[in-house]
Design a protein around this motif. Sequence first.
Motif, mmCIF file in Angstrom:
data_model
loop_
_atom_site.group_PDB
_atom_site.id
_atom_site.type_symbol
_atom_site.label_atom_id
_atom_site.label_comp_id
_atom_site.label_asym_id
_atom_site.label_seq_id
_atom_site.Cartn_x
_atom_site.Cartn_y
_atom_site.Cartn_z
ATOM 1 N N LYS A 65 0.843 -1.192 0.000
ATOM 2 C CA LYS A 65 0.000 0.000 0.000
ATOM 3 C C LYS A 65 0.883 1.249 0.000
ATOM 4 N N ASP A 66 0.569 2.194 -0.907
ATOM 5 C CA ASP A 66 1.349 3.424 -1.014
ATOM 6 C C ASP A 66 0.866 4.474 -0.028
ATOM 7 N N TYR A 67 1.823 5.158 0.586
ATOM 8 C CA TYR A 67 1.543 6.252 1.515
ATOM 9 C C TYR A 67 2.424 7.434 1.141
ATOM 10 N N ARG A 68 1.931 8.621 1.416
ATOM 11 C CA ARG A 68 2.751 9.821 1.298
ATOM 12 C C ARG A 68 3.023 10.320 2.706
ATOM 13 N N ILE A 69 4.274 10.700 2.933
ATOM 14 C CA ILE A 69 4.635 11.223 4.245
ATOM 15 C C ILE A 69 5.416 12.528 4.082
ATOM 16 N N TRP A 70 5.343 13.357 5.094
ATOM 17 C CA TRP A 70 6.149 14.564 5.209
ATOM 18 C C TRP A 70 7.198 14.315 6.275
ATOM 19 N N VAL A 71 8.420 14.752 6.010
ATOM 20 C CA VAL A 71 9.503 14.624 6.985
ATOM 21 C C VAL A 71 10.027 16.032 7.281
ATOM 22 N N LEU A 72 9.961 16.407 8.539
ATOM 23 C CA LEU A 72 10.441 17.706 8.995
ATOM 24 C C LEU A 72 11.635 17.476 9.906
#
Length: 76
Positions: A16-23
Amino acid sequence: MREKTIRRYRINVKGKDYRIWVLKVHISRRGNSLRHQLRHQSDVTFYFLDDKNKTPILIKVMAGGFYITARLKEIR
């Protein structure tokens, strides 16, 4: 002094594809008195799902030479 970077990634977990933000944030400061001229610094990395709530899934902190990690276990 504060330095930060924000990036967006796509990851695949169990098909399953997910989009994440990394700060990533670097924070440092000096003490005010002559006795406390040592620099205090921390590195913090936040991982957020790219959903409407920007759900935090992982937080890593490097402070005092040790890593502290907090992971999301479940969503109810």
